[in-house]
Structure formats: C-alpha cells, structure tokens
Design an enzyme around this catalytic site. Structure first.
Site, PDB file in Angstrom:
ATOM      1  N   ALA A  10       0.811  -1.211   0.000  1.00 14.80           N
ATOM      2  CA  ALA A  10       0.000   0.000   0.000  1.00 14.80           C
ATOM      3  C   ALA A  10       0.850   1.269   0.000  1.00 14.80           C
ATOM      4  O   ALA A  10       0.650   2.172  -0.815  1.00 14.80           O
ATOM      5  CB  ALA A  10      -0.951  -0.016   1.190  1.00 14.80           C
ATOM      6  N   LYS A 204       4.853  10.091  15.793  1.00 15.65           N
ATOM      7  CA  LYS A 204       3.926   9.176  15.121  1.00 15.65           C
ATOM      8  C   LYS A 204       3.701   7.915  15.945  1.00 15.65           C
ATOM      9  O   LYS A 204       2.575   7.443  16.085  1.00 15.65           O
ATOM     10  CB  LYS A 204       4.441   8.806  13.734  1.00 15.65           C
ATOM     11  CG  LYS A 204       3.424   7.940  12.988  1.00 15.65           C
ATOM     12  CD  LYS A 204       3.851   7.566  11.605  1.00 15.65           C
ATOM     13  CE  LYS A 204       2.728   6.745  10.930  1.00 15.65           C
ATOM     14  NZ  LYS A 204       3.143   6.190   9.642  1.00 15.65           N
ATOM     15  N   SER A 273      -3.373   0.265   9.674  1.00 17.26           N
ATOM     16  CA  SER A 273      -2.667  -0.764   8.908  1.00 17.26           C
ATOM     17  C   SER A 273      -2.647  -2.089   9.663  1.00 17.26           C
ATOM     18  O   SER A 273      -2.712  -3.170   9.058  1.00 17.26           O
ATOM     19  CB  SER A 273      -1.236  -0.305   8.607  1.00 17.26           C
ATOM     20  OG  SER A 273      -0.517  -0.041   9.809  1.00 17.26           O
TER      21      SER A 273
END
Length: 318
Positions: A10, A204, A273
């Site tokens: 992806a 993150k 994800s």
C-alpha cells in the site's frame, strides 16, 4: 539515480507510482497476486477519485537488479530480517537505505550517546542481522504519513497525506538526504528534512502504539474507536507512559496528547494498517510498535502497565 522500493504494498506502491510518474528510475519488489496484477495490468493508484496508472519494473527476486543508489524498505519491520542479505546484493559503496515503516527502527540507538549508545533492540533484531548486514551508516530515517490501502491486487487507494519526513540519524543535513528530498518533491510528495528524526518517529509512534493494537482488539475504525470514552482513557494512559520513556531519552513531544488523539479521530472511518493486516490474516507489526517501547521502558526502569495490558490483549487476538 536508481531507486528500489522493497515492499510495493500500500505505501511502497503509492510511493513508487508517484516517483515513476515523475520520470525517475524505479524498481519495485512485490510478490504474490499483487505482483502478478502489476505485471499484467500495471499499478493503479486511486487518488482523489482519479486513477493514475504506471507500468513499473517489478520483481519478486533481487537477482540481476543491479546496484541501487537508494533503497526504500517499506515492508513491515518483522519481514526485513529474512531478506536483509538479499537487499544487500543491491549495495554499492554509497547506497543509502531508507527505513520507511512504522515503529522504532532497529538502528534507533546508533551513535545516540549515553548508556544506551549503539544498543541493539532485541525484539526487532535479536541476532544483530540488520545491524551487521545493512549497517546503520547507510540509513536515512523516514517517517511515513500517507494513509493508503490495497483495494485489490494491483490497485492502491490513497486516502490522505503525502509526507515522507526524512532525517539522518546524526541530525546533519547531508547531500544524500537533500538529493532524495528533491526527488520526492519532484513527485508531488512532501519530503521535509528533519534535524531530529527520532523526535518525529516518537510523535507518530505514540499514536500507533495505542491506536493500532486497540483497533485490532475492538475491530473498530479510528472514528468509532475514539468516539468512546473508555478507549480514549486507555489511549491517554498509554501515551502518558510513552512520554515517560521519551523524557528519559530526552525526546520532547511537540504536540499535546489531546491534539494527537483529535488528529487521529479526524482521519475518520479509516482502518489502521494493523487492523487491515489482522483482517487479512497477516502477521501484526507489534514488535516495532509495542514490544520495542516496552523493552526500552524496561531498560530505563519505567513501568508501563497500560502498554503491557494492550500488548497482552492484542496477543490474545493472534
């Protein structure tokens, strides 16, 4: 400039297509039905309801690819160990390796100083294969922000985001990083160079640490997950524990926990994800996202009860 993207899923496929359409010399490493579809029909990116199609050089083998100037590794962290020596076949003296995946990277403590200087993270690189084969001197750090998903083999949907933050582990603004940043900018991607890439890794990670495993535990998209008070409480507690670790590492979070949570909630009905992998029966990337944080906390004598509980619950799902 020759670039190879190892793991054209992806994220890697999206990145590759953007670079290819900018006229750069790109080779993709993919596998299975995804590879077959790309070879047959090309690689399609759906972006803002428009389809972008390219026909890349694509293989599932590293043999005969030649030497590369830059190699992006966009695989899950746990997949890299088994192919590290294959990746090394593409090295010349100055080949740079960009670690573009979630979580704490294996090289995190390279030349960091202090008592953890050059510490090898055991849950990620237990036998020092990555450290010895790839070599941290080759590494350019990268924090990946685009949200993408494979909707069918050979077809990737871009949901939001186009930033790939780059940074040398040493903090310098090197010639190679400038060169790479310009290449990404030429592809209509954002590629700012950071002088403290570790800080951005944590910014993150502090979200992924909580959001990703909780999405697997609950089976919920981010909007639903964060609409519930009990989930927000767990997320907040896990982030507070992570900040204690960051403080010991002298890394400052440049955003409040509240803003980090609200930012994720605004992404909307997006499956993390990790949830996408879980639903497809794939292995989960808990080592680099959760276990590495726990390992570092233990090294620093910091208790992480919420993170420990999240880890326990997500392991029950697998």
């Amino acid at each position: 400039m020759k670039i190879c993207i190892v793991g054209a899923g992806a994220i890697g496929g999206y990145l590759g297509a953007k670079l290819i359409n900018a006229g750069l010399d790109i080779t993709l490493i993919a596998r299975g039905l995804h590879l077959e579809a790309i070879k047959k029909n090309g690689l399609t990116i759906i972006e803002k309801d428009k389809k972008i199609i390219c026909h890349p050089k694509c293989s599932d083998s590293f043999d005969h690819l030649g030497k590369m100037d830059f190699i992006f590794i966009t695989l899950k962290a746990y997949s890299i160990l088994e192919i590290a020596k294959e990746i090394a076949k593409m090295f010349h003296k100055n080949t740079s390796v960009i670690t573009a995946y979630n979580g704490i990277p294996w090289w995190y403590f390279y030349n960091i100083g202090g008592k953890l200087n050059n510490y090898h993270i055991k849950c990620i690189d237990p036998e020092n294969i990555l450290w010895d084969t790839i070599n941290p001197e080759r590494v350019i750090g990268c924090v990946v922000y685009p949200a993408t998903e494979i909707v069918e083999p050979g077809v990737i949907k871009h949901i939001e985001g186009s930033r790939f933050s780059l940074g040398e582990p040493t903090g310098i603004e090197s010639e190679r990083t400038i060169r790479l940043s310009k290449a990404l900018f030429s592809s209509n991607l954002k590629a700012p160079i950071r002088n403290n890439i570790r800080q951005e890794i944590w910014t993150k990670l502090i979200g992924n640490l909580a959001f990703n495993p909780l999405s697997v535990i609950t089976g919920e998209t981010l909007d639903i997950l964060l609409s519930k008070k009990e989930n927000r409480k767990i997320v907040y507690s896990a982030m507070k524990e992570a900040i204690l670790i960051m403080d010991k590492l002298e890394v400052k979070l440049n955003i409040s926990i509240e803003k980090r949570i609200e930012g994720a909630a605004k992404v909307g009905a997006h499956k993390t994800s990790m949830l996408q992998d879980y639903e497809k029966g794939k292995k989960l990337e808990i080592d680099s996202i959760v276990m590495a944080v726990k390992e570092i906390g233990t090294l620093l004598d910091i208790n992480t009860p919420t993170i420990d509980q999240i880890l326990l619950e997500v392991k029950k799902k697998i």
